[in-house]
Design an enzyme around this catalytic site. Structure first.
Site, PDB file in Angstrom:
ATOM      1  N   THR A 135     -49.314 -12.531  79.579  1.00  0.00           N
ATOM      2  CA  THR A 135     -47.988 -12.060  79.219  1.00  0.00           C
ATOM      3  C   THR A 135     -47.111 -11.924  80.458  1.00  0.00           C
ATOM      4  O   THR A 135     -47.574 -11.469  81.507  1.00  0.00           O
ATOM      5  CB  THR A 135     -48.079 -10.710  78.483  1.00  0.00           C
ATOM      6  OG1 THR A 135     -46.773 -10.299  78.065  1.00  0.00           O
ATOM      7  CG2 THR A 135     -48.645  -9.608  79.361  1.00  0.00           C
ATOM      8  N   SER A 136     -45.854 -12.330  80.359  1.00  0.00           N
ATOM      9  CA  SER A 136     -44.875 -12.164  81.427  1.00  0.00           C
ATOM     10  C   SER A 136     -45.368 -12.798  82.732  1.00  0.00           C
ATOM     11  O   SER A 136     -45.599 -13.993  82.774  1.00  0.00           O
ATOM     12  CB  SER A 136     -44.548 -10.676  81.581  1.00  0.00           C
ATOM     13  OG  SER A 136     -43.393 -10.480  82.342  1.00  0.00           O
ATOM     14  N   SER A 137     -45.584 -12.033  83.788  1.00  0.00           N
ATOM     15  CA  SER A 137     -46.138 -12.601  85.009  1.00  0.00           C
ATOM     16  C   SER A 137     -47.476 -13.272  84.732  1.00  0.00           C
ATOM     17  O   SER A 137     -47.804 -14.307  85.326  1.00  0.00           O
ATOM     18  CB  SER A 137     -46.308 -11.510  86.070  1.00  0.00           C
ATOM     19  OG  SER A 137     -46.903 -12.016  87.241  1.00  0.00           O
TER      20      SER A 137
END
Length: 292
Positions: A135-137
């Site tokens: 998720t995300s990074s």
């Protein structure tokens, strides 16, 4: 800007059996001193699949373990989960680092590969069924792992990330960094994006990981354009083109973008969905081939 907004959480997951998340040290080459945690279900398969799960900025391996329902699916299906964690760059992955963007050179990426090799050897894992998600990074790093180590990963799923090498050359890849060009939707041609992947492992001619890209259309931190750019990249790398859009998959607010016959590349974009897109474990595990 709060790091928690860059991370996002899903429903709390707790194993119903006796297995628990365990830290592993001395798992092999680890140039950036990242952390390894592992979840091995009580009833592990004879030759288990392995999923690497990568947290977002400001997150931890332990929090991401509690952030999805993957442990309960592991209990039911006998696969192993590796939760990698980074203490560097405000707990953000080094997706801008040339070492991670180059096969065999180092960075967080090489440490993650060491975790995979440790797990394959210790638990007789299936090297043809190793997957990565985040998720995300962690989604950004998912694309990095798929690009730099196509010989390791069979498929990946990126939730609210950016294309492989999008942050290349930036001093950091955090929400506090001065260079947010990538997260705001840096645009390149499909060929240019594809060349970034191919140049990460020069001379490689083997299989390329199949990919799912999830993104919220209301994401103001990592703009929706980032998801579309990632699809441009993998469409070029995998040699598949957009064939159709299917509305209402996995839920009413989403549109599912199908490339080719859908077995190699799919995108999912949700109306009103911010940062980060929630993990759809069942859809992802079916794409991976772990669920029928």
């Amino acid at each position: 800007m709060l790091l928690s907004s860059f991370f996002g959480f899903a429903a709390l997951a707790t194993s119903v059996m006796g297995a628990s998340l365990q830290q592993v040290t001395n798992f092999g080459n680890n140039p950036t001193k990242i952390y390894m945690y592992i979840y091995v279900p009580d009833k592990v398969a004879a030759k288990p699949a392995i999923i690497v799960a990568l947290h977002g900025c400001g997150g931890t391996a332990q929090a991401w373990y509690s952030g999805t329902r993957l442990p309960s699916y592991a209990d039911q299906n006998g696969f192993i989960l590796i939760y990698a964690g980074t203490p560097n760059q405000s707990n953000c992955w080094d997706v801008q680092n040339k070492a991670s963007l180059t096969h065999g050179e180092g960075g967080d990426a090489l440490g993650i590969v060491s975790m995979v090799n440790y797990t394959l050897n210790k638990y007789n894992g299936d090297k043809d069924r190793v997957y990565v998600m985040g998720t995300s990074s962690g989604a950004m790093m998912t694309n990095v792992m798929a690009g730099s180590y196509p010989d390791v990963f069979e498929a990946g799923a990126a939730y609210s990330g950016t294309a492989h090498a999008c942050f290349a050359g930036s001093p950091t890849a955090t929400p506090f960094g001065a260079n947010q060009t990538c997260a705001q939707g840096l645009s390149r041609t499909p060929q240019q994006w594809g060349d970034f992947v191919r140049n990460s492992y020069p001379g490689y001619t083997g299989r390329r990981p199949r990919m799912q890209i999830y993104h919220g259309l209301a994401d103001t931190l990592v703009r929706p354009a980032c998801g579309y750019e990632a699809l441009k990249q993998w469409s070029n790398v995998l040699g598949v083109s957009l064939t159709r859009n299917v509305t209402g998959v996995p839920s009413a607010q989403y549109t599912n973008m199908i490339y080719g016959d859908g077995t190699k590349l799919q995108g999912f974009f949700g109306q009103g969905v911010g940062h980060t897109a929630p993990v759809n474990e069942q859809l992802m595990l079916k794409f991976f081939g772990i669920l029928p």
